[in-house]
Scaffold this motif. Structure first.
Motif, PDB file in Angstrom:
ATOM      1  N   PRO A  35       0.834  -1.176   0.104  1.00  0.00           N
ATOM      2  CA  PRO A  35      -0.181   0.048   0.008  1.00  0.00           C
ATOM      3  C   PRO A  35       0.789   1.310   0.041  1.00  0.00           C
ATOM      4  CG  PRO A  35      -0.955  -1.458   1.532  1.00  0.00           C
ATOM      5  CD  PRO A  35       0.484  -2.176   1.062  1.00  0.00           C
ATOM      6  N   ARG A  38       1.794   2.270  -3.659  1.00  0.00           N
ATOM      7  CA  ARG A  38       0.606   3.184  -3.947  1.00  0.00           C
ATOM      8  C   ARG A  38       0.652   4.671  -3.612  1.00  0.00           C
ATOM      9  NH1 ARG A  38      -3.429   0.676  -1.955  1.00  0.00           N
ATOM     10  NH2 ARG A  38      -3.635  -0.960  -3.463  1.00  0.00           N
ATOM     11  N   CYS A  39       0.827   4.837  -2.078  1.00  0.00           N
ATOM     12  CA  CYS A  39       0.979   6.315  -1.561  1.00  0.00           C
ATOM     13  C   CYS A  39       2.032   6.976  -2.137  1.00  0.00           C
ATOM     14  CB  CYS A  39       1.336   5.791   0.034  1.00  0.00           C
ATOM     15  SG  CYS A  39      -0.174   5.427   0.802  1.00  0.00           S
ATOM     16  N   ALA A 101      -7.207   5.649  -1.086  1.00  0.00           N
ATOM     17  CA  ALA A 101      -5.698   5.841  -1.058  1.00  0.00           C
ATOM     18  C   ALA A 101      -4.936   7.128  -0.942  1.00  0.00           C
ATOM     19  CB  ALA A 101      -5.071   5.086  -2.367  1.00  0.00           C
ATOM     20  N   GLN A 104      -5.164   7.979   2.832  1.00  0.00           N
ATOM     21  CA  GLN A 104      -3.639   7.328   3.384  1.00  0.00           C
ATOM     22  C   GLN A 104      -2.721   8.208   3.067  1.00  0.00           C
ATOM     23  OE1 GLN A 104      -2.980   3.173   2.128  1.00  0.00           O
ATOM     24  NE2 GLN A 104      -2.166   2.684   3.996  1.00  0.00           N
ATOM     25  N   ILE A 155      -7.494  -1.870   1.017  1.00  0.00           N
ATOM     26  CA  ILE A 155      -6.597  -0.899   0.420  1.00  0.00           C
ATOM     27  C   ILE A 155      -5.500  -0.313   1.675  1.00  0.00           C
ATOM     28  CG2 ILE A 155      -6.683   1.409  -0.406  1.00  0.00           C
ATOM     29  CD1 ILE A 155      -9.796   0.856  -0.848  1.00  0.00           C
TER      30      ILE A 155
END
Length: 400
Positions: A35, A38-39, A101, A104, A155
């Motif tokens: 994850p 993705r961040c 996302a 996040q 997610i």
């Protein structure tokens, strides 16, 4: 050896153009990706967008055609970089999954910056904002369960908790109370300037994203929630952009933007777990080193100072995406009831805040409360994700 981007040579600008095949990168696999990869992608997209828009604004204030042409050349490469970075996101993800996302990113990036920020006033600005992003994540997670019947755990993967922060309806403030005092460019630590640019860019892309995707939903509750939080993101951009000293020259700002891109690409190259994505961070870093060199040349032509006076002499410690659970719980325990007044903070509602709340709500519950009520009615309870391992506590710094 310490990495100093001012001394490193990058790829010459005339060698940076990529063809369609090279731009057509393979997106990440949403079911198997870390994850935080993705961040990092979302964060760098925001940084690239800010760089492009800043360059456009600079060009609109330049009388020199030659200078406009130079900016256009670099900006086109930045636009290619932005396409590569953003196109790493998979088309399989729904808009709401991407939204979660984004939040996040906002939570863990802003929390990390707050922990590392040396200036107490700037640190307070990040601590204040992150408690609101934290609650946005919670509200969108409930919307996700309500309309897509899925859990945000898929997610965030337990790295970021999903639980209430400062209640979203309490984020609506009078616009003048969203303006903060700027740092002083002559005395602020170089890392403080990078922090301010980073979080401003991250919040700006979230504001733009919600403005555009909100009306694409058919579900009334989704449209209303995106509208509400989209307005709060406008407040956040005002909050963070006002931290930047408006006395910085255009050339100083250009150098800071390019230095920050080098800093973040270097940080993410150092911390990336996906080999293919890591290779992109490394390539873009080598491009940005040349962009920084060109910016420094412009600075030398138009500013009397030595560039060493405005940037860090060496690259700061890498920006790191990591869990901030204990830190966020500590902020919730101590700052949940904060609001702003003028350029400061108070723990009690004041007349200007209450008048705006009354006028905006119109006697009805906010969409962010309605989504919780609807999800409780459908699922039997609101969605939360509270995890183990919230210790040790990161101490709040002085002045917070």
């Amino acid at each position: 050896m310490t990495f100093n981007p001012l001394r490193e040579r990058g790829i010459p600008l005339d060698k940076q153009l990529r063809n369609w095949r090279e731009l057509n990168v393979t997106p990440i696999d949403p079911d198997h990706v870390d994850p935080y990869t993705r961040c990092r992608i979302i964060a760098m997209n925001g940084i690239e967008v800010e760089s492009i828009m800043f360059s456009h604004q600079l060009a609109r204030h330049c009388p020199s055609v030659e200078l406009k042409q130079q900016l256009a050349q670099v900006r086109y490469i930045e636009a290619q970089q932005q396409k590569v970075v953003n196109w790493l996101l998979p088309g399989l993800a729904s808009v709401l999954e991407t939204t979660i996302a984004y939040e996040q990113v906002a939570v863990d990036l802003t929390a990390w910056v707050a922990r590392m920020e040396p200036d107490p006033y700037l640190q307070q600005a990040y601590q204040f904002g992150v408690l609101e992003d934290f609650d946005h994540l919670y509200r969108y997670a409930n919307l996700y369960e309500l309309i897509e019947h899925r859990k945000a755990q898929k997610i965030v993967d337990g790295l970021t908790e999903v639980m209430p922060g400062r209640p979203t309806p309490r984020h609506h403030r009078h616009p003048i109370d969203n303006v903060r005092e700027p740092y002083d460019k002559s005395s602020a630590a170089p890392i403080s300037k990078l922090h301010a640019l980073t979080i401003m860019a991250a919040e700006q892309q979230t504001m733009n994203f919600y403005m555009n995707v909100g009306p694409t939903y058919m579900e009334p509750i989704a449209r209303r929630l995106y509208q509400e939080i989209g307005l709060i993101e406008e407040e956040h951009v005002t909050h963070y952009e006002s931290l930047v000293d408006p006395g910085e020259t255009w050339w100083e700002q250009l150098v800071n933007h390019e230095y920050n891109e080098c800093y973040l690409y270097h940080s993410f190259m150092e911390t990336e777990s996906d080999p293919k994505v890591k290779a992109i961070w490394e390539l873009h870093l080598n491009m940005e080193l040349e962009h920084l060199r060109l910016a420094v040349e412009l600075f030398k032509k138009h500013d009397t100072r030595d560039v060493q006076e405005i940037v860090a002499p060496r690259m700061p410690e890498p920006v790191t995406f990591e869990p901030n659970k204990a830190y966020l719980r500590e902020l919730i325990a101590t700052q949940i009831d904060y609001t702003t007044i003028g350029t400061g903070y108070v723990q009690e509602a004041h007349e200007r805040f209450e008048k705006l709340q009354e006028a905006l709500m119109g006697g009805e519950p906010a969409p962010s409360d309605q989504v919780l009520e609807e999800n409780r009615g459908k699922a039997g309870e609101e969605y939360r994700l509270e995890t183990e391992g919230a210790h040790p506590v990161f101490p709040l710094r002085s002045g917070s």
